[in-house]
Structure formats: structure tokens, C-alpha cells
Design a protein around this motif. Structure first.
Motif, PDB file in Angstrom:
ATOM      1  N   SER A   1     -75.890  -0.008 -48.794  1.00  0.00           N
ATOM      2  CA  SER A   1     -74.582   0.623 -48.614  1.00  0.00           C
ATOM      3  C   SER A   1     -74.438   1.765 -49.615  1.00  0.00           C
ATOM      4  O   SER A   1     -74.354   1.527 -50.825  1.00  0.00           O
TER       5      SER A   1
ATOM      6  N   ALA B   1     -72.280   4.443 -51.376  1.00  0.00           N
ATOM      7  CA  ALA B   1     -70.855   4.609 -51.646  1.00  0.00           C
ATOM      8  C   ALA B   1     -70.488   6.026 -52.047  1.00  0.00           C
ATOM      9  O   ALA B   1     -69.326   6.428 -51.939  1.00  0.00           O
ATOM     10  N   SER B   2     -71.472   6.813 -52.527  1.00  0.00           N
ATOM     11  CA  SER B   2     -71.190   8.186 -52.928  1.00  0.00           C
ATOM     12  C   SER B   2     -72.493   8.958 -53.021  1.00  0.00           C
ATOM     13  O   SER B   2     -73.577   8.371 -53.065  1.00  0.00           O
TER      14      SER B   2
ATOM     15  N   GLN C   1     -70.684   8.283 -47.434  1.00  0.00           N
ATOM     16  CA  GLN C   1     -70.743   6.836 -47.287  1.00  0.00           C
ATOM     17  C   GLN C   1     -71.449   6.457 -45.991  1.00  0.00           C
ATOM     18  O   GLN C   1     -71.162   7.019 -44.929  1.00  0.00           O
TER      19      GLN C   1
END
Length: 268
Positions: free
Chosen positions: A250, A252-253, A163
Motif C-alpha cells: 500500500s 501512501a505517498s 496512493q
């Protein structure tokens, strides 16, 4: 008008679009001609295809400064190796051209550092542990995400974990139509490099005066797809696309690695 490369003329948006269309037509014709599908014809026609694609790269170079000589050099080298029936080299050349040309042709990248984009801030875990420490040793900083240099395994922003966020001020306010995320081509690295590619990510836009933020979409990068992948920006039907001065990416994974590499992010 689009800022030209050093010594070039100022190109209007209309002229850039026309040149983009012409360059893309040449690329489509070369990629659809079947020169990469037959071992008998590969040796004879690969160099001709390389010349046509190089011409298309030169056409794009007239208005888009982010096209790199690395693409042309890699293509020529692979095409020359193809003359000795190295069809794998031809395939690598084709994938290089598809990733670079299809993602870049006909679009001005508002995030590119060469166009004036700037990484304002980046947030990611600062503590490196275990495998992440060795994998990210001497890793370039987050400004590499908007670099105009050709992508390879050493030219990516790496961070521990899965992240992280990067805030990019665009070269000028724009209403994004789509984004491009490009990872290092599979020919450039081992399986762990593929595992470090982002998986789920989202994009948020910010108005110039800071009065509004916009959800520009949540997306998923397919590690089994092409190196450069295009994602349409989210907008409300029957409403004008929001004009933003900055975007935040962003992550996230990722694909399962202990660290993540975000190589290139483009705003078109």
C-alpha cells in the motif's frame, strides 16, 4: 527446491545459499577494491572488475532466474567507456551493479513472476488529469512490479496521484525476512522521475486460508539513497515469523509528483 531457468538443474535451498554466498563474496571484493576511485587506474582495471562482476552474475543466474542480461550489458558498455577516462560511466556501472547485485544476490524472490508470483489485484485512481496524463501515457500495468526484467523508466507501474495498492500472490507460502523496493536509477530519468518514486508505504501479509492478516511493517523509501532499498519485515519478538501466501503493498505517498511509479517489489 528452487525452480531453475530453462534447461537448468533443480537447485535446493542449501545449494542456492552456498552459491549466493560465493557470488556475494566476489561482488564485495570487486566493490571494495577501489578500482572506481582513481582516474589513473580506472581505465586499466574497470574491465577486469566488469569481468569479475559478470562472473558473479553468472553464478547467481544458476539459481535465480530474475537476473537480467541488461545488467551485464550495461556494465560492459560503461566499463569500455571508462577506458577513455569517462569516470562518470564507471560510476554509473558501479551503481547498476550495487543496485542489482546487493539487492538480489543470495535471496530467492517469492514475488517474482518468473518464480510463479502473480498480481491478483491493483487499486489506484483511474482518472488521469493534467501532468499525470502525459507522464503515464502507455504505462505498463501493475504486473510490471514483479517482473524479472531490469528496471528502467519505461518498466514501472504508474498510477495517478500518490496512493495505490497492489496485491501479490507469492510463488509459494513463505515467512518474509525483508522486502526490496527498486526505483529506476537516477541515470535513467529526469528529476520528475525521482519525484514519482514512492515515499511512505506499508506491507500486509495474508495467510493461505485467509484466516489471518499480518502487519509486516510500514516503511519509507529514500529517493536520495540507492535505487534498490531493503526493508526488514516486522514480526513479534520470540514469535515465529508469520507464513503468508500473499502480500499487499500500500503506497501512501510519493516524493511530490502528480503521479507515482512503483517499479519493482521483491519478497525475500
Amino acid at each position: 527446491a528452487v525452480k531453475p531457468r530453462r534447461g537448468g538443474e533443480v537447485i535446493t535451498a542449501e545449494a542456492a545459499a552456498a552459491r549466493a554466498a560465493a557470488a556475494n563474496d566476489k561482488i564485495e571484493a570487486a566493490m571494495d577494491s577501489g578500482v572506481f576511485s582513481s582516474s589513473e587506474r580506472a581505465a586499466k582495471k574497470a574491465l577486469a572488475a566488469a569481468a569479475a562482476l559478470t562472473e558473479a552474475v553468472d553464478a547467481r543466474r544458476a539459481y535465480e532466474p530474475s537476473v537480467s542480461d541488461d545488467v551485464r550489458n550495461a556494465l560492459h558498455a560503461a566499463a569500455e567507456r571508462a577506458a577513455s577516462d569517462d569516470l562518470r560511466a564507471v560510476d554509473v556501472a558501479r551503481k547498476h551493479v550495487e543496485a542489482a547485485a546487493r539487492a538480489r544476490a543470495g535471496a530467492y524472490d517469492y514475488a517474482s513472476s518468473r518464480a510463479g508470483g502473480v498480481v491478483v489485484n491493483a487499486t489506484a485512481p483511474s482518472t488521469l488529469k493534467g501532468k499525470a496524463r502525459g507522464f503515464l501515457k502507455l504505462e505498463p500495468g501493475p504486473s510490471m512490479v514483479i517482473s524479472s526484467r531490469a528496471v528502467n523508466a519505461a518498466r514501472c507501474w504508474g498510477f495517478a496521484g500518490d496512493q495505490g495498492r497492489v496485491l501479490i500472490r507469492l510463488s509459494r507460502p513463505a515467512a518474509p525476512e525483508y522486502f526490496v523496493v527498486e526505483h529506476a536509477p537516477k541515470a535513467h530519468g529526469a528529476r520528475r522521475l525521482e519525484a514519482a518514486a514512492p515515499r511512505e508505504f506499508s506491507v500486509t501479509g495474508f495467510a493461505a486460508d485467509g484466516s489471518a492478516t499480518y502487519d509486516l511493517g510500514a516503511f519509507s523509501y529514500d529517493v536520495d539513497g540507492p535505487a534498490a532499498q531493503r526493508f526488514p519485515a516486522k514480526f513479534l519478538p520470540r514469535r515465529p515469523r508469520p507464513v503468508v501466501a500473499a502480500v499487499e503493498v500500500s503506497v501512501a505517498s510519493n516524493q511530490g509528483a502528480a503521479a507515482t511509479k512503483l517499479c519493482r517489489f521483491r519478497v525475500h
